[in-house]
Design an enzyme around this catalytic site. Sequence first.
Site, PDB file in Angstrom:
ATOM      1  N   SER A   1       0.745  -1.265  -0.224  1.00  0.00           N
ATOM      2  CA  SER A   1      -0.117   0.059  -0.034  1.00  0.00           C
ATOM      3  C   SER A   1       0.887   1.183  -0.031  1.00  0.00           C
ATOM      4  CB  SER A   1      -0.857   0.026   1.199  1.00  0.00           C
ATOM      5  OG  SER A   1      -1.556   1.116   1.442  1.00  0.00           O
TER       6      SER A   1
ATOM      7  N   TYR B   1      -2.262   0.770   9.847  1.00  0.00           N
ATOM      8  CA  TYR B   1      -2.196  -0.202   8.717  1.00  0.00           C
ATOM      9  C   TYR B   1      -1.313  -0.161   8.008  1.00  0.00           C
ATOM     10  CZ  TYR B   1      -3.840  -0.827   4.051  1.00  0.00           C
ATOM     11  OH  TYR B   1      -3.862  -1.390   2.763  1.00  0.00           O
TER      12      TYR B   1
ATOM     13  N   GLY C   1      -5.010   9.639  11.190  1.00  0.00           N
ATOM     14  CA  GLY C   1      -3.986   8.766  10.687  1.00  0.00           C
ATOM     15  C   GLY C   1      -4.067   8.962   9.024  1.00  0.00           C
TER      16      GLY C   1
ATOM     17  N   LYS D   1       1.588  -3.242   6.651  1.00  0.00           N
ATOM     18  CA  LYS D   1       1.946  -3.322   5.367  1.00  0.00           C
ATOM     19  C   LYS D   1       3.568  -3.360   4.950  1.00  0.00           C
ATOM     20  CE  LYS D   1      -2.047  -4.199   3.131  1.00  0.00           C
ATOM     21  NZ  LYS D   1      -2.113  -5.325   2.387  1.00  0.00           N
TER      22      LYS D   1
HETATM   23  N1  UFG Z   1     -12.723  11.045   3.255  1.00  0.00           N
HETATM   24  C1  UFG Z   1     -13.743  11.913   3.103  1.00  0.00           C
HETATM   25  N2  UFG Z   1     -15.102  11.637   3.863  1.00  0.00           N
HETATM   26  C2  UFG Z   1     -15.259  10.046   3.724  1.00  0.00           C
HETATM   27  C3  UFG Z   1     -14.438   9.210   3.417  1.00  0.00           C
HETATM   28  C4  UFG Z   1     -13.162   9.719   2.920  1.00  0.00           C
HETATM   29  O1  UFG Z   1     -13.287  13.246   3.319  1.00  0.00           O
HETATM   30  O2  UFG Z   1     -16.471  10.031   3.869  1.00  0.00           O
HETATM   31  C5  UFG Z   1     -11.452  11.168   2.604  1.00  0.00           C
HETATM   32  C6  UFG Z   1     -10.312  10.875   3.558  1.00  0.00           C
HETATM   33  O3  UFG Z   1     -10.224  11.372   4.531  1.00  0.00           O
HETATM   34  C7  UFG Z   1      -9.001  10.818   2.490  1.00  0.00           C
HETATM   35  C8  UFG Z   1      -9.718  10.674   1.215  1.00  0.00           C
HETATM   36  O4  UFG Z   1     -11.126  10.838   1.380  1.00  0.00           O
HETATM   37  O5  UFG Z   1      -8.348  11.996   2.608  1.00  0.00           O
HETATM   38  C9  UFG Z   1      -9.613   9.123   0.689  1.00  0.00           C
HETATM   39  O6  UFG Z   1     -10.257   8.244   1.583  1.00  0.00           O
HETATM   40  P1  UFG Z   1     -10.382   6.718   1.515  1.00  0.00           P
HETATM   41  O7  UFG Z   1     -10.965   6.427   2.809  1.00  0.00           O
HETATM   42  O8  UFG Z   1     -11.293   6.535   0.397  1.00  0.00           O
HETATM   43  O9  UFG Z   1      -8.979   5.964   1.192  1.00  0.00           O
HETATM   44  P2  UFG Z   1      -7.551   6.192   1.957  1.00  0.00           P
HETATM   45  O10 UFG Z   1      -6.709   7.025   1.491  1.00  0.00           O
HETATM   46  O11 UFG Z   1      -7.879   6.321   3.537  1.00  0.00           O
HETATM   47  O12 UFG Z   1      -7.015   4.744   1.902  1.00  0.00           O
HETATM   48  C10 UFG Z   1      -7.092   4.076   0.602  1.00  0.00           C
HETATM   49  C11 UFG Z   1      -6.946   2.532   1.029  1.00  0.00           C
HETATM   50  C12 UFG Z   1      -5.898   2.242   1.579  1.00  0.00           C
HETATM   51  C13 UFG Z   1      -4.544   2.610   1.127  1.00  0.00           C
HETATM   52  C14 UFG Z   1      -4.417   4.422   0.717  1.00  0.00           C
HETATM   53  C15 UFG Z   1      -3.384   4.746  -0.215  1.00  0.00           C
HETATM   54  O13 UFG Z   1      -7.834   2.251   1.688  1.00  0.00           O
HETATM   55  O14 UFG Z   1      -5.539   0.964   1.816  1.00  0.00           O
HETATM   56  O15 UFG Z   1      -5.856   4.342   0.084  1.00  0.00           O
HETATM   57  O16 UFG Z   1      -3.967   5.936  -0.875  1.00  0.00           O
HETATM   58  F1  UFG Z   1      -3.325   2.620   1.625  1.00  0.00           F
END
Ligand code: UFG
Length: 330
Positions: A115, A139, A279, A143
């Site tokens: 990741s 997380y 995080g 990884k």
């Molecule tokens: N976000 C919001 N509102 C929400 C959900 C998400 O503003 O309701 C924001 C998050 O804070 C983040 C962005 O949208 O800034 C993307 O969030 P996601 O939860 O869609 O994805 P993440 O970036 O947290 O994580 C994903 C995968 C991980 C991976 C990561 C790598 O879940 O496994 O991308 O970029 F490591």
Amino acid sequence: MKLLVTGGAGYVGSVCSAVLLDQGHDVTIIDNFSTGNAEAVPEGATLVEGTVEGKAFEVLSSDSFDGVIHFAAMSLVGESVEKPAEYWRNNVGQTLNLLDAMRDTETRNLVFSSSAATYGEPEKTPITEDMPTSPTNPYGATKLAMDYAISSYAKAYNIGATSLRYFNVAGAWGGLGENREVETHLIPLVLQVALGHREKIMVFGDDWPTPDGTAVRDYIHVKDLADAHLLALESNKPGQHRIFNLGSGDGFSVRQVIDTCRKVTGLNIPAEDAPRRAGDPATLIASSARAMQELGWQPQLTDLETIVADAWEYTRALGSRAHSARRKIN
Ligand code: UFG
């Protein structure tokens, strides 16, 4: 090839299994359905229900396997901050079990679902594989630990391994997409709002050091991602562990994603600002140059509108299936 896919009932695992089957490979899936769905197991795959710890050795010693793709893991940034013990035990523990089983059965070809979260908050973008790894959440730390374990096993036990560091995977393929019991990912949540299943989307943080103050991510189509796994399996060399970033190479803010969803669906999608999520890094954008050069990987579906349109088609189909199931019950 005869392949073992762990976590093949999950989002990326099921699409990858379907792509492998489509290209004529033989696929055995181990999944305990902790987050995956039985419905997502593609037709033609052999399903072994259970944990990696419980089943990997049994499956690998039952026949001669050409390779393993290891997806099974807990994968939510926010959840990992609240439940680190589960993340360490599950992600790292199960991977060590799988690596032991591969060593003991002389199965020497592995692709691992790593990741972008291993990098943490990058010093600069796009992120290349030689940049420092400093995860901002448990997380990502698990990884990274698994990447280290794979490196040592590869060298000592002559396993050919590739870690693919995914950026933000989205979209759908072959009738398979994001269908989690508890959804936390941005694109499926925004589309659930569009469908009327949620009232609004919360924007986590509007004070990030980014152009519009919301977090920036690199969205990669799940089909492009799946293709890279096959290229990695086909080119692994015993004793060598390679690491590749996989993204589309472009960053989109949370607000840009919501706007793209509005454009694709033609619907009004209410959004509300909320505090930052624990995080989260501010910006993650991949350089996938190494994967393109060394694997010959050529992503085809890099346009965010295409990614969202495929996710929307899937979400709508899922919504109408759920609707008709509810009608049957009533
Ligand atoms: N976000 C919001 N509102 C929400 C959900 C998400 O503003 O309701 C924001 C998050 O804070 C983040 C962005 O949208 O800034 C993307 O969030 P996601 O939860 O869609 O994805 P993440 O970036 O947290 O994580 C994903 C995968 C991980 C991976 C990561 C790598 O879940 O496994 O991308 O970029 F490591």
